[in-house]
Write a protein that holds these residues in place. Structure first.
Motif, PDB file in Angstrom:
ATOM      1  N   GLU A 185       3.966 -36.787  11.095  1.00  0.00           N
ATOM      2  CA  GLU A 185       3.253 -35.837  10.257  1.00  0.00           C
ATOM      3  C   GLU A 185       2.485 -34.871  11.134  1.00  0.00           C
ATOM      4  N   CYS A 197       3.402 -27.303   7.497  1.00  0.00           N
ATOM      5  CA  CYS A 197       3.235 -28.761   7.495  1.00  0.00           C
ATOM      6  C   CYS A 197       4.579 -29.424   7.747  1.00  0.00           C
ATOM      7  N   TYR A 198       4.532 -30.530   8.528  1.00  0.00           N
ATOM      8  CA  TYR A 198       5.752 -31.259   8.856  1.00  0.00           C
ATOM      9  C   TYR A 198       5.588 -32.714   8.470  1.00  0.00           C
ATOM     10  N   GLU A 199       6.537 -33.225   7.671  1.00  0.00           N
ATOM     11  CA  GLU A 199       6.580 -34.638   7.314  1.00  0.00           C
ATOM     12  C   GLU A 199       8.014 -35.109   7.517  1.00  0.00           C
ATOM     13  N   GLY A 200       8.257 -35.641   8.687  1.00  0.00           N
ATOM     14  CA  GLY A 200       9.619 -35.956   9.099  1.00  0.00           C
ATOM     15  C   GLY A 200      10.321 -36.974   8.251  1.00  0.00           C
ATOM     16  N   PRO A 239      11.489 -31.822   5.217  1.00  0.00           N
ATOM     17  CA  PRO A 239      10.322 -32.171   6.037  1.00  0.00           C
ATOM     18  C   PRO A 239       9.336 -31.037   6.270  1.00  0.00           C
ATOM     19  N   VAL A 240       9.736 -29.783   6.058  1.00  0.00           N
ATOM     20  CA  VAL A 240       8.872 -28.646   6.393  1.00  0.00           C
ATOM     21  C   VAL A 240       8.414 -27.955   5.114  1.00  0.00           C
ATOM     22  N   TYR A 269       5.505 -24.736   3.930  1.00  0.00           N
ATOM     23  CA  TYR A 269       4.808 -23.642   4.591  1.00  0.00           C
ATOM     24  C   TYR A 269       4.202 -22.712   3.555  1.00  0.00           C
TER      25      TYR A 269
END
Length: 353
Positions: free
Chosen positions: A33, A77-80, A85-86, A88
């Motif tokens: 994250e 924001c990144y939540e793999g 996952p992205v 914005y």
């Protein structure tokens, strides 16, 4: 788990295509994250840059062909662990940008304003720019569908003093020598990636017009000279309300005036081949201007048309075909010439019912 990377800031040049990029944020490697603040100054828009915008980039390029310099600020924001996952939220400041809108392929330049982008929406609070030696301003939004990339869009454009000659050249691919300035509005809606869903409505006014040199108006003037005594001079002013789709211009109502003649009508124009289906009424004007209409009784007080001509136009803009019928007597009151376009004549060429 692995420790989070400390919040920090990095700035660096980007190969001459961008003034600078500043990234500030943190990333938790164990949770996959992260949240970052992003600032990009003087970004050079190109196809690969536009198409790289997640979710909407390809559609933006296909619909608008944006090029020029912009600045970008916002949050990513990144939540793999997620399927998407992205996420914005970006504020794109247009500095000196150019656009070519596909439904009406007119080149727009010196565009300035803001575009707000996120995974769910593209919003244009206000932009302004130049086109065809005139000016325009616009607002709009697109609701993005992350699964189908087929989100709806809607917008409105106000334009002022666009060059008629340039517009005809852009749309028809040749120069007919017409002149004049167009001002009006256009409202549109549709779906990204689906040109067949495009719809538009609007109104336009012509000032300072000289349109006789186009094949359509040359044929029209020839017919009027034979049918309407006193017809003369080029059509120099007019107005029109219309509807627009991917392949058709629906003329809901138009009015053109020249020295001593008023022309009113409606119909349709096929955008692909210029095919025509128009009905029009032409009349000589009385001395002193337009017919006098009673505000109380709502009809023309006295016979002011020396002669009326009803025209049906088929063929194409390049090769129009005119059929005309001379009407010398009205047997009922009317509020305007447009009444004679939208309802059958009650009269005959001989002046009898």
């Amino acid at each position: 788990g692995a420790p989070a990377i400390p919040r920090g800031r990095r700035s660096f040049p980007a190969g001459g295509r961008t003034g600078s990029v500043t990234v500030r944020g943190s990333m938790d490697l164990a949770k996959e994250e992260g949240e970052f603040e992003l600032q990009i100054s003087d970004l050079d828009l190109r196809r690969d840059v536009v198409e790289s915008i997640p979710g909407v980039g390809k559609e933006l390029w296909d619909e608008l062909r944006p090029e020029g310099m912009v600045s970008v600020s916002g949050r990513v924001c990144y939540e793999g662990a997620k399927g998407s996952p992205v996420s914005y939220y970006l504020d794109v400041q247009l500095k000196n940008t150019s656009l070519t809108w596909r439904p009406v392929p007119v080149f727009m330049h010196s565009v300035s304003g803001h575009v707000l982008l996120s995974n769910e929406m593209a919003l244009i609070p206000f932009v302004t720019g130049r086109a065809l030696d005139g000016w325009f301003s616009a607002v709009g939004r697109a609701d993005l569908d992350g699964e189908t990339q087929n989100g709806r869009y809607e917008g409105a454009v106000e334009f002022r003093r666009l060059d008629l000659r340039g517009l005809v050249r852009e749309l028809a691919g040749r120069d007919y020598g017409v002149q004049g300035r167009l001002s009006g509005t256009l409202e549109v809606d549709g779906r990204l990636g689906r040109p067949e869903a495009f719809r538009g409505t609007g109104g336009v006014e012509l000032a300072g017009g000289q349109v006789w040199s186009a094949p359509f108006f040359m044929g029209l003037v020839d017919v009027l000279h034979l049918s309407v005594p006193g017809a003369g001079g080029p059509f120099d002013a007019g107005r029109m309300q219309f509807g627009l789709s991917k392949d058709r211009l629906e003329v809901q109502r138009f009015q053109l005036t020249s020295r001593g003649v008023e022309l009113t009508g409606r119909g349709s124009v096929q955008l692909e081949d210029g095919g025509l289906a128009l009905t029009m009424v032409a009349a000589t004007l009385p001395k002193g201007g337009l017919p006098i209409i009673s505000p109380a009784l709502k009809f023309i007080l006295r016979p002011v048309e020396k002669e009326l001509v009803k025209l049906r136009v088929t063929g194409t803009l390049q090769e129009p075909k005119f059929e005309h019928e001379v009407i010398r007597l009205l047997t009922r009151p009317i509020t305007s010439l447009f009444d004679l376009v939208t309802s059958p004549f009650r009269g005959s060429p001989d002046g009898e019912d």
